[in-house]
Design an enzyme around this catalytic site. Structure first.
Site, mmCIF file in Angstrom:
data_model
loop_
_atom_site.group_PDB
_atom_site.id
_atom_site.type_symbol
_atom_site.label_atom_id
_atom_site.label_comp_id
_atom_site.label_asym_id
_atom_site.label_seq_id
_atom_site.Cartn_x
_atom_site.Cartn_y
_atom_site.Cartn_z
ATOM 1 C CG HIS A 1 -1.943 -1.057 1.222
ATOM 2 N ND1 HIS A 1 -3.007 -1.049 2.085
ATOM 3 C CD2 HIS A 1 -2.098 -2.172 0.458
ATOM 4 C CE1 HIS A 1 -3.775 -2.098 1.862
ATOM 5 N NE2 HIS A 1 -3.236 -2.797 0.882
ATOM 6 C CD GLU B 1 -1.615 4.319 3.492
ATOM 7 O OE1 GLU B 1 -2.734 4.801 3.720
ATOM 8 O OE2 GLU B 1 -1.440 3.394 2.663
ATOM 9 C CB CYS C 1 -6.386 -0.225 4.992
ATOM 10 S SG CYS C 1 -4.703 -0.891 5.058
ATOM 11 C CB CYS D 1 -1.856 1.541 6.218
ATOM 12 S SG CYS D 1 -1.367 0.673 4.699
#
Length: 191
Positions: A71, A73, A107, A110
């Protein structure tokens, strides 16, 4: 005079961001999200800013790498760790003074990573109604979770409509990495 948006406390005092800083960094995060979309990735982009310098940035790379953890992040966290190594800085000190600007609410995975890294402040665009870790589904950001880092402050809603439009554009596309359907179609014959 610069209008202040938000502040949160770090070990060395307040972490303050201005409207101008927020606009500047969210513009770059949106650019990263658009780059993700162009590469057939979920359009999420982010920047990690330490002392007014981008020390990490990322966009989703899940489809490209075939790694569900890549992701935006997580990509940015890896870049911050590399930056710290190259500049002889303590990662814990840097993360404790870094602001994350991201186009979509982090999410759960993260948000947990951000909490463990002790990021003090997250500014995000739209909510993540399916997997949000900053209050939409779970509130990893401020929940009482022993031995899981430090809670962090969130500022939601910056350029949320634009972030939603990018997500809609992505989900209208066909996913080239989706498995082929195994449903067999029956031959229809006229009688």
């Amino acid at each position: 005079m610069e209008e202040k948006v938000e502040s949160t406390t770090t070990p060395d005092g307040p972490c303050v961001v201005s409207v101008q800083e927020t606009e500047k960094w969210m513009e770059e995060a949106m650019r990263m999200a658009k780059e993700a979309l162009e590469n057939i990735e979920v359009p999420v982009g982010c920047l990690m800013v330490y002392n007014n310098e981008v020390v990490g940035k990322g966009r989703n790379e899940v489809n490209q790498t075939k790694n569900a953890t890549r992701h935006a992040e997580m990509v940015a966290i890896d870049q911050v760790l590399d930056w710290c190594h190259q500049h002889g800085q303590s990662p814990s000190t840097v993360f404790e003074h870094t602001v994350l600007y991201v186009t979509v609410e982090p999410c759960i995975m993260c948000a947990a990573a951000l909490r463990l890294m002790k990021i003090p402040l997250v500014v995000y665009g739209c909510q993540n109604e399916r997997f949000g870790g900053c209050g939409s589904v779970l509130n990893i950001a401020s929940a009482d979770l022993p031995n899981t880092g430090r809670p962090f402050q969130c500022i939601p809603g910056y350029r949320a409509e634009e972030a939603v439009e990018l997500l809609k554009t992505f989900y209208k596309q066909e996913n080239p990495n989706a498995p082929k359907s195994k449903v067999r179609k029956k031959d229809c014959q006229k009688s």
